[in-house]
Write an enzyme that holds these catalytic residues in place. Structure first.
Site, PDB file in Angstrom:
ATOM      1  N   GLY A   1       9.363  14.835  -2.778  1.00 46.85           N
ATOM      2  CA  GLY A   1       8.711  15.726  -1.823  1.00 46.85           C
ATOM      3  C   GLY A   1       7.902  16.861  -2.421  1.00 46.85           C
ATOM      4  O   GLY A   1       7.342  17.668  -1.690  1.00 46.85           O
TER       5      GLY A   1
ATOM      6  N   GLY B   1       7.422  11.062  -5.981  1.00 41.24           N
ATOM      7  CA  GLY B   1       6.461   9.963  -5.773  1.00 41.24           C
ATOM      8  C   GLY B   1       5.060  10.520  -5.888  1.00 41.24           C
ATOM      9  O   GLY B   1       4.384  10.391  -6.910  1.00 41.24           O
TER      10      GLY B   1
ATOM     11  N   ARG C   1      -4.635   7.490   5.536  1.00 45.08           N
ATOM     12  CA  ARG C   1      -3.867   8.727   5.733  1.00 45.08           C
ATOM     13  C   ARG C   1      -4.547   9.743   6.660  1.00 45.08           C
ATOM     14  O   ARG C   1      -3.877  10.483   7.340  1.00 45.08           O
ATOM     15  CB  ARG C   1      -3.510   9.368   4.380  1.00 45.08           C
ATOM     16  CG  ARG C   1      -2.540   8.514   3.573  1.00 45.08           C
ATOM     17  CD  ARG C   1      -2.041   9.198   2.309  1.00 45.08           C
ATOM     18  NE  ARG C   1      -1.184  10.327   2.622  1.00 45.08           N
ATOM     19  CZ  ARG C   1      -1.513  11.600   2.440  1.00 45.08           C
ATOM     20  NH1 ARG C   1      -2.684  11.921   1.927  1.00 45.08           N
ATOM     21  NH2 ARG C   1      -0.675  12.565   2.761  1.00 45.08           N
TER      22      ARG C   1
ATOM     23  N   CYS D   1     -14.172  -1.122  12.417  1.00 45.17           N
ATOM     24  CA  CYS D   1     -14.542  -1.037  13.824  1.00 45.17           C
ATOM     25  C   CYS D   1     -13.454  -0.308  14.596  1.00 45.17           C
ATOM     26  O   CYS D   1     -12.628  -0.922  15.284  1.00 45.17           O
ATOM     27  CB  CYS D   1     -14.781  -2.430  14.388  1.00 45.17           C
ATOM     28  SG  CYS D   1     -16.244  -3.138  13.645  1.00 45.17           S
ATOM     29  N   GLU D   2     -13.454   0.998  14.425  1.00 47.69           N
ATOM     30  CA  GLU D   2     -12.402   1.861  14.964  1.00 47.69           C
ATOM     31  C   GLU D   2     -12.970   3.270  14.865  1.00 47.69           C
ATOM     32  O   GLU D   2     -13.283   3.724  13.762  1.00 47.69           O
ATOM     33  CB  GLU D   2     -11.164   1.692  14.053  1.00 47.69           C
ATOM     34  CG  GLU D   2      -9.911   2.352  14.467  1.00 47.69           C
ATOM     35  CD  GLU D   2      -9.264   1.636  15.642  1.00 47.69           C
ATOM     36  OE1 GLU D   2      -8.894   2.353  16.576  1.00 47.69           O
ATOM     37  OE2 GLU D   2      -9.138   0.393  15.628  1.00 47.69           O
TER      38      GLU D   2
HETATM   39  C1  LIG Z   1       9.034   8.829   0.069  1.00 49.89           C
HETATM   40  C2  LIG Z   1      10.293   9.105  -0.622  1.00 49.89           C
HETATM   41  C3  LIG Z   1      10.298   9.792  -1.829  1.00 49.89           C
HETATM   42  C4  LIG Z   1       9.056  10.351  -2.470  1.00 49.89           C
HETATM   43  O1  LIG Z   1       8.462  11.362  -1.723  1.00 49.89           O
HETATM   44  P1  LIG Z   1       7.166  12.105  -2.322  1.00 49.89           P
HETATM   45  O2  LIG Z   1       6.796  13.062  -1.266  1.00 49.89           O
HETATM   46  O3  LIG Z   1       6.136  11.065  -2.545  1.00 49.89           O
HETATM   47  O4  LIG Z   1       7.594  12.764  -3.583  1.00 49.89           O
HETATM   48  C5  LIG Z   1      11.498   9.948  -2.480  1.00 49.89           C
HETATM   49  N1  LIG Z   1      12.640   9.467  -1.961  1.00 49.89           N
HETATM   50  C6  LIG Z   1      12.669   8.811  -0.782  1.00 49.89           C
HETATM   51  C7  LIG Z   1      13.949   8.275  -0.281  1.00 49.89           C
HETATM   52  C8  LIG Z   1      11.505   8.617  -0.069  1.00 49.89           C
HETATM   53  O5  LIG Z   1      11.545   7.972   1.089  1.00 49.89           O
END
Ligand SMILES: *Cc1c(COP(=O)(O)O)cnc(C)c1O
Length: 435
Positions: free
Chosen positions: A252, A296, A334, A365-366
Site C-alpha cells: 500500500g 506492489g 485505471r 468504442c466507449e
Molecule cells: C494489492 C495487494 C498488495 C499490494 O498493494 P500495493 O498498493 O500495490 O502496494 C499487497 N498485499 C495484498 C494482499 C494485496 O491485495
C-alpha cells in the site's frame, strides 16, 4: 513539470526527447511500435533492494519482502524478484503458474485470494507454496478440506480486516469494516475463527495478515494497523495460549503519479512504521514477530511508462480538446475505473512547456475510455509520441482485449539498452482460442 520529478529514471535529452533509463523514448516507439509499455530495470531492482535493506535494518530478527505480483505479472518480473532475493505474493493460479514457470522457489510464495477455488488450493499445496492466506471462514475450511484430501499440511496466515480507514480512494481501500476481504475483527468473528484454525485438520496457523489499502502516503495508518494487529495477537495469546510469531502487514505504500503526490522515502517510511511496531510489542510484552511486507505499486509503478502515437486532436470550442491516442482503457483501465491521476508528456516535445489543457482519449468504442481529463500537455499534433508516466503498476497486469485489441509489448530498459520481455500480441494471438 520535469519528468525527472515523477521518476528518477526519466530525463530529457538534447533533442528535447523524453528518456527512460537512458533510452530515447521516441526511438523506442520507432523501434518497437506503439502502444508500448517500457519499464526501467534499475528502478525495479533499486526499489526491491531498498525494501529488503530497510527490512534488515528494521527487523534484525526476521523480515521478509514479498512483491505483490498482481501489480505487474510476467516471467521476467519473477526472475528479477527472485534474483533480488525477495518473495512474491500471488492471488491466482495464473500468477502462481507464471512464477513457477521460471523456477521461482515455491516456499517463497504467499498465496492470497478471497475466493480461491479447490483447484487453486490443490495447485498451491502440491507446489509447496510457503503460506496460504485464508481470507474468510469458508476459505479456511476449504483449505483444510483440500489439505486433508492431499494428505498435506497447509501453513496458513489469516487475513484480518482491522477496521482502519487509510484515507485513500474508496476503490482501493481494503482494511475498513465494509470490505469483501478478511475476517472481521469488530464483531468477534476473527477471534472465534482463530479457534477454528487451531483445531481444523491439516491447518498450521503461522500468523496473521492485513492489508489496509493502497497509495497510502502517511505512516499513521500502518502504525494504527500494527497496534490493532498486535493487540489482537495478544488477545489470541490470552484466549488460546498460542503466541503467533509471524505478521504480514501487506503493501500500500504510495508513489508519485503527479506533482501533488508526496510519498516518503522507502527507508523513512519503514523506519517510522517499525518504531511504532516495536513500541507496541514492548508495551504488550509480546515478542517481535517475523514481519512480512507486500509492496506492489511502490516496486514497479515509477519504473514504467506507456508510449502512444497521437492520432486526431479535436477542439470543441468552449468545451475541451480531445487528444486521441492508439491505446487507452484496454492497456490502462485505471482512469476509467476510478479516475486515477497520471502525468502525461509529449515525448518528442518534452523540453517544451505544457501550456495546453487537454483530455487524452483512448481508441475504444466507449465514451469513458479516457486516460486523463483536463491535464496539462505540450501542444499536441498528429504523429506525436505521447508518454503517460508511472504506469508500471496495474497497467499491463490489468490489460484487456476489449475491441479485440492485441496487448502491447513490454520492453525493459537498463544501462542504455532495451529488450522485449513480453512480446506484443498479434491478431492471430487474439483469436488463438476461438473455435
Ligand atoms: C494489492 C495487494 C498488495 C499490494 O498493494 P500495493 O498498493 O500495490 O502496494 C499487497 N498485499 C495484498 C494482499 C494485496 O491485495
Amino acid at each position: 513539470m520535469n519528468p525527472h520529478d515523477i521518476a528518477s529514471c526519466l530525463s530529457v535529452n538534447e533533442q528535447g526527447h523524453l528518456t527512460i533509463g537512458g533510452c530515447d523514448t521516441v526511438s523506442l516507439a520507432a523501434t518497437y511500435g506503439t502502444p508500448l509499455y517500457v519499464m526501467d530495470e534499475v528502478t525495479i531492482r533499486g526499489a526491491l533492494r531498498d525494501f529488503r535493506e530497510s527490512m534488515e535494518v528494521c527487523y534484525p530478527n526476521g523480515g521478509t519482502v514479498a512483491f505483490a505480483s498482481k501489480a505487474c505479472s510476467f516471467k521476467e518480473m519473477y526472475r528479477i524478484v527472485k534474483d533480488e532475493q525477495c518473495y512474491v505474493d500471488v492471488v491466482s493460479g495464473g500468477e502462481l503458474y507464471t512464477a513457477l514457470s521460471v523456477g521461482f522457489p515455491a516456499e517463497h510464495i504467499l498465496f492470497h485470494g478471497n475466493n480461491k477455488t479447490d483447484a487453486e488450493i490443490r495447485f498451491a499445496l502440491e507446489s509447496g507454496v510457503g503460506r496460504l492466506v485464508a481470507d474468510n471462514p469458508a476459505d479456511l475450511r476449504r483449505i483444510s478440506r483440500v489439505a486433508v484430501q492431499l494428505g498435506k499440511t497447509a501453513a496458513v496466515f489469516m487475513r484480518i480486516t482491522p477496521g482502519i480507514d487509510a484515507h485513500t480512494h474508496d476503490f482501493v481501500k481494503t482494511g475498513q469494516l465494509d470490505s469483501k476481504f478478511g475476517f472481521t475483527l469488530e464483531n468477534g468473528e476473527a477471534l472465534e475463527e482463530v479457534g477454528q484454525a487451531l483445531s481444523l485438520d491439516n491447518i498450521e496457523l503461522k500468523g496473521l495478515h492485513c492489508h489496509i489499502g493502497s497509495q497510502i502516503f502517511d505512516e499513521k495508518p500502518f502504525e494504527h494497523a500494527a497496534q490493532v494487529m498486535l493487540s489482537f495477537m495478544d488477545n489470541i495469546r490470552s484466549r488460546y495460549g498460542v503466541t503467533l510469531m509471524e505478521l504480514d502487514v501487506g503493501g500500500g505504500f504510495g508513489i508519485r503519479y503527479t506533482k501533488n503526490d508526496r510519498p516518503l522515502a522507502i527507508g523513512d517510511y519503514m523506519k517510522r512504521a517499525s518504531n511504532a511496531l516495536h513500541a507496541v510489542c514492548e508495551q504488550l510484552s509480546y515478542p517481535v514477530p517475523h514481519i512480512y511486507i507486500e509492496p506492489g505499486r511502490s516496486v514497479v509503478a515509477s519504473a514504467g511508462i506507456t508510449l502512444y502515437t497521437v492520432g486526431g486532436v479535436k477542439h470543441i470550442p468552449d468545451v475541451r480538446t480531445y487528444v486521441s491516442v492508439d491505446g487507452g482503457m484496454a492497456d490502462n483501465p485505471r482512469y476509467a475505473l476510478y479516475q486515477a491521476e497520471y502525468t502525461a508528456v509529449i515525448a518528442n516535445k518534452a523540453d517544451q512547456p505544457a501550456d495546453t489543457v487537454v483530455t487524452i482519449a483512448g481508441r475504444c468504442c466507449e465514451s469513458g475510455d479516457l486516460l486523463q481529463e483536463h491535464t496539462p500537455l505540450q501542444q499536441a499534433e498528429e504523429e506525436d509520441i505521447l508518454a503517460v508516466l508511472a504506469t508500471g503498476a496495474y497497467n499491463y497486469s490489468m490489460a484487456s482485449h476489449y475491441n479485440r485489441l492485441p496487448n502491447p509489448a513490454v520492453v525493459m530498459v537498463g544501462n542504455g539498452g532495451s529488450r522485449v520481455v513480453v512480446k506484443g500480441e498479434t491478431y492471430e494471438d487474439v483469436i488463438r482460442n476461438d473455435i
